[in-house]
Motif scaffolding. Sequence first.
Motif, PDB file in Angstrom:
ATOM      1  N   TYR A 230       0.829  -1.197  -0.117  1.00  0.00           N
ATOM      2  CA  TYR A 230       0.046  -0.035  -0.040  1.00  0.00           C
ATOM      3  C   TYR A 230       0.880   1.276   0.001  1.00  0.00           C
ATOM      4  N   ASN A 231       0.223   2.273  -0.370  1.00  0.00           N
ATOM      5  CA  ASN A 231       1.271   3.430  -0.737  1.00  0.00           C
ATOM      6  C   ASN A 231       0.925   4.454   0.506  1.00  0.00           C
ATOM      7  N   LEU A 232       1.676   3.793   1.528  1.00  0.00           N
ATOM      8  CA  LEU A 232       1.460   4.531   3.016  1.00  0.00           C
ATOM      9  C   LEU A 232       2.098   5.977   2.918  1.00  0.00           C
ATOM     10  N   THR A 233       3.013   6.186   2.131  1.00  0.00           N
ATOM     11  CA  THR A 233       3.795   7.562   2.201  1.00  0.00           C
ATOM     12  C   THR A 233       2.255   8.522   1.653  1.00  0.00           C
ATOM     13  N   ASN A 234       1.883   8.248   0.601  1.00  0.00           N
ATOM     14  CA  ASN A 234       0.720   9.378   0.140  1.00  0.00           C
ATOM     15  C   ASN A 234      -0.533   9.238   1.295  1.00  0.00           C
ATOM     16  N   LEU A 235      -0.728   8.358   1.959  1.00  0.00           N
ATOM     17  CA  LEU A 235      -1.730   8.432   2.990  1.00  0.00           C
ATOM     18  C   LEU A 235      -1.426   9.372   4.096  1.00  0.00           C
ATOM     19  N   PHE A 236      -0.085   9.570   4.316  1.00  0.00           N
ATOM     20  CA  PHE A 236       0.445  10.805   5.357  1.00  0.00           C
ATOM     21  C   PHE A 236       0.659  11.958   4.561  1.00  0.00           C
ATOM     22  N   VAL A 237       0.869  12.166   3.377  1.00  0.00           N
ATOM     23  CA  VAL A 237       1.036  13.472   2.719  1.00  0.00           C
ATOM     24  C   VAL A 237      -0.480  13.672   2.396  1.00  0.00           C
ATOM     25  N   GLY A 238      -0.513  15.116   3.093  1.00  0.00           N
ATOM     26  CA  GLY A 238      -1.827  15.630   3.124  1.00  0.00           C
ATOM     27  C   GLY A 238      -2.848  15.351   4.317  1.00  0.00           C
ATOM     28  N   SER A 239      -2.115  14.675   5.279  1.00  0.00           N
ATOM     29  CA  SER A 239      -3.075  14.334   6.397  1.00  0.00           C
ATOM     30  C   SER A 239      -3.299  15.127   7.378  1.00  0.00           C
ATOM     31  N   GLU A 240      -2.404  16.347   7.508  1.00  0.00           N
ATOM     32  CA  GLU A 240      -2.580  17.574   8.213  1.00  0.00           C
ATOM     33  C   GLU A 240      -2.312  17.219   9.821  1.00  0.00           C
ATOM     34  N   GLY A 241      -1.455  16.227   9.943  1.00  0.00           N
ATOM     35  CA  GLY A 241      -1.118  16.064  11.502  1.00  0.00           C
ATOM     36  C   GLY A 241      -2.278  15.243  12.030  1.00  0.00           C
ATOM     37  N   THR A 242      -3.263  14.697  11.330  1.00  0.00           N
ATOM     38  CA  THR A 242      -4.393  13.781  11.952  1.00  0.00           C
ATOM     39  C   THR A 242      -4.222  12.511  12.253  1.00  0.00           C
ATOM     40  N   LEU A 243      -2.949  11.790  11.622  1.00  0.00           N
ATOM     41  CA  LEU A 243      -2.772  10.468  11.561  1.00  0.00           C
ATOM     42  C   LEU A 243      -1.267  10.282  12.218  1.00  0.00           C
ATOM     43  N   GLY A 244      -0.625  11.333  12.493  1.00  0.00           N
ATOM     44  CA  GLY A 244       0.851  11.330  12.846  1.00  0.00           C
ATOM     45  C   GLY A 244       1.671  12.322  12.697  1.00  0.00           C
ATOM     46  N   ILE A 245       2.955  12.360  13.485  1.00  0.00           N
ATOM     47  CA  ILE A 245       3.631  13.187  13.503  1.00  0.00           C
ATOM     48  C   ILE A 245       4.807  13.044  12.302  1.00  0.00           C
ATOM     49  N   ILE A 246       5.146  13.963  11.545  1.00  0.00           N
ATOM     50  CA  ILE A 246       6.223  13.504  10.608  1.00  0.00           C
ATOM     51  C   ILE A 246       7.416  14.227  11.085  1.00  0.00           C
ATOM     52  N   THR A 247       8.488  13.031  11.195  1.00  0.00           N
ATOM     53  CA  THR A 247       9.750  13.700  11.747  1.00  0.00           C
ATOM     54  C   THR A 247      10.905  13.421  10.864  1.00  0.00           C
ATOM     55  N   LYS A 248      10.583  12.771   9.640  1.00  0.00           N
ATOM     56  CA  LYS A 248      11.547  12.986   8.604  1.00  0.00           C
ATOM     57  C   LYS A 248      10.876  12.771   7.279  1.00  0.00           C
ATOM     58  N   THR A 249      11.366  13.406   6.324  1.00  0.00           N
ATOM     59  CA  THR A 249      10.849  13.146   4.785  1.00  0.00           C
ATOM     60  C   THR A 249      12.007  13.134   3.892  1.00  0.00           C
ATOM     61  N   THR A 250      11.978  12.350   2.990  1.00  0.00           N
ATOM     62  CA  THR A 250      13.043  11.772   2.056  1.00  0.00           C
ATOM     63  C   THR A 250      12.312  12.657   0.689  1.00  0.00           C
ATOM     64  N   LEU A 251      13.030  13.338  -0.052  1.00  0.00           N
ATOM     65  CA  LEU A 251      12.698  14.166  -1.207  1.00  0.00           C
ATOM     66  C   LEU A 251      13.322  14.017  -2.454  1.00  0.00           C
ATOM     67  N   ARG A 252      12.869  14.168  -3.544  1.00  0.00           N
ATOM     68  CA  ARG A 252      13.233  14.358  -4.817  1.00  0.00           C
ATOM     69  C   ARG A 252      14.082  15.658  -4.927  1.00  0.00           C
ATOM     70  N   LEU A 253      15.127  15.516  -5.611  1.00  0.00           N
ATOM     71  CA  LEU A 253      15.911  16.734  -5.873  1.00  0.00           C
ATOM     72  C   LEU A 253      16.079  16.896  -7.456  1.00  0.00           C
ATOM     73  N   TYR A 254      16.078  18.032  -8.040  1.00  0.00           N
ATOM     74  CA  TYR A 254      16.258  18.288  -9.402  1.00  0.00           C
ATOM     75  C   TYR A 254      17.626  19.055  -9.824  1.00  0.00           C
ATOM     76  N   GLY A 255      18.006  18.955 -10.804  1.00  0.00           N
ATOM     77  CA  GLY A 255      19.446  19.817 -11.264  1.00  0.00           C
ATOM     78  C   GLY A 255      18.761  21.037 -11.662  1.00  0.00           C
ATOM     79  N   VAL A 256      19.684  21.966 -11.040  1.00  0.00           N
ATOM     80  CA  VAL A 256      19.499  23.515 -11.320  1.00  0.00           C
ATOM     81  C   VAL A 256      19.539  23.625 -12.830  1.00  0.00           C
TER      82      VAL A 256
END
Length: 503
Positions: A230-256
């Motif tokens: 299951y896509n748990l990552t996108n379950l918490f993205v947009g959950s506005e703190g109602t499901l848990g406290i996000i303490t780390k996030t791994t992000l995509r980066l792009y070339g300048v």
Amino acid sequence: MGFSSTLSPTLSRRLRLQLPRLHRLLRSSDSQVGNSTRSASLDGVLASFRSVCGDDGVSVGEAVREQHGKDESVHSCCPPDVVLFPRCVEEVSALAKVCQRHRLPIIPFGTGTGLEGGVTAMQGGVCFSLRNMDQVLDLHPEDFDVTVEPGVTRKTLNAFLRDTGLWFPVDPGADASLCGMAATSASGTNAVRYGTMRENVMNLEVVLADGTVVHTAGKGRRSRKTAAGYNLTNLFVGSEGTLGIITKTTLRLYGVPEATASAVCSFPSVQDAVDSTVQILQAGVPIARMEFLDDVMIDACNRFSRLSNPVTPTLFLEFHGSEQSLKEQVNTTEEITRSNGGSDFQWAQDAETRERLWKARHDAFYAATALRPGCKAYSTDVCVPLSRLPQIIVDTKEDLIENGLTGPIAGHVGDGNFHCLLVVDPDDPEELQRLHLFTDRLARRALALDGTCTGEHGVGLGKRALLREEMGPGAIQVMQGLKDTLDPHNLMNPGKILQPREL
């Protein structure tokens, strides 16, 4: 304000006067005990918090609590009873367990730049201010990803990345916490090319209401794609703190990008501007930003910034790429805009001229607020399919005029997302009522056109009823089931996204 492990009777009495809601919450969590036991429970909770994060990590000061009880929205301040300043995920977990044991609401707090009342402590409780967790933890330039803690803001990250040739492009305007941006599924001006937070978060570390620490894609996982479970990552993205406290996030980066160009073009009508937008995207132009200001906003910007832009619907465009590709992108775009009645097409590559061309867009919020000095601006946030954008903007402008409201329009036109910047007197109840009725009509207008009540600000407090209309009872029931499973005592940011259940 810190606490010793054993509080004096005088200090205990004073704290109970300062923290009446916390005292009531503790009383309700154990209604069978006497006053002396409840007092000991309050003392014990505060001492437990201190034992985890130290004297400096616990505050009940009125100014600190009020600072953490309001964001940038029009919603009134509702301060928490206690503000905690954890320094690591282990402390967040331990503090959450204390709250779980005593049934205390938990409200995560990043930078307080939200726009929908997401940090207000509707039932009192405990605010987890995450500003001390401010480390960029793992940067992998060769893999185009980075992991950050919640105290890291987007500007801080991009400053950190300056010498790597990489950047993080999601830009909501404010210098927001990146974990907070994940929690609200933020986006902004670059979304037409680089996507929203939903497309750019690869993994999350989340502390649940009972203190359990989970990694939504598996601990340490950072593959560019996955089909695992299951896509748990996108379950918490947009959950506005109602499901848990996000303490780390791994992000995509792009070339300048090697080079950047900016352009501005005026149009006879909203329809002409939107037609150009659709055709530019259909032509495959990889446009980086595509912003829209209506005639009222352009006029406000001209006055505020002493500009001389034509007072008509206007597109502000930005292109990223190589020197050669920029010329091709600009030429294609100019041809399309001319075919739709566009005029005064100007473009530039040097930073100074680009800044001048985009000045109206950069100053839009301040220009709108300046229309009525002493008043406050409230931003709406609907989003519709591109083809429906002209209709909803025309209808919205008519609604504003009919109801005597000041509301210039700015939008991320490439996404169909636009903001009506309503400038109102916060001390005028009648005007605030007209504002609320207008925002409800606007949101329902968007829903009728197959859109959404919120493109990027989130639901928070003010759009809970609209969310139910948008999603339907079946989807809301599934959301409530997920909430009940992950947070059975409704401790995580209660009162946000989902409406209180009818008893």
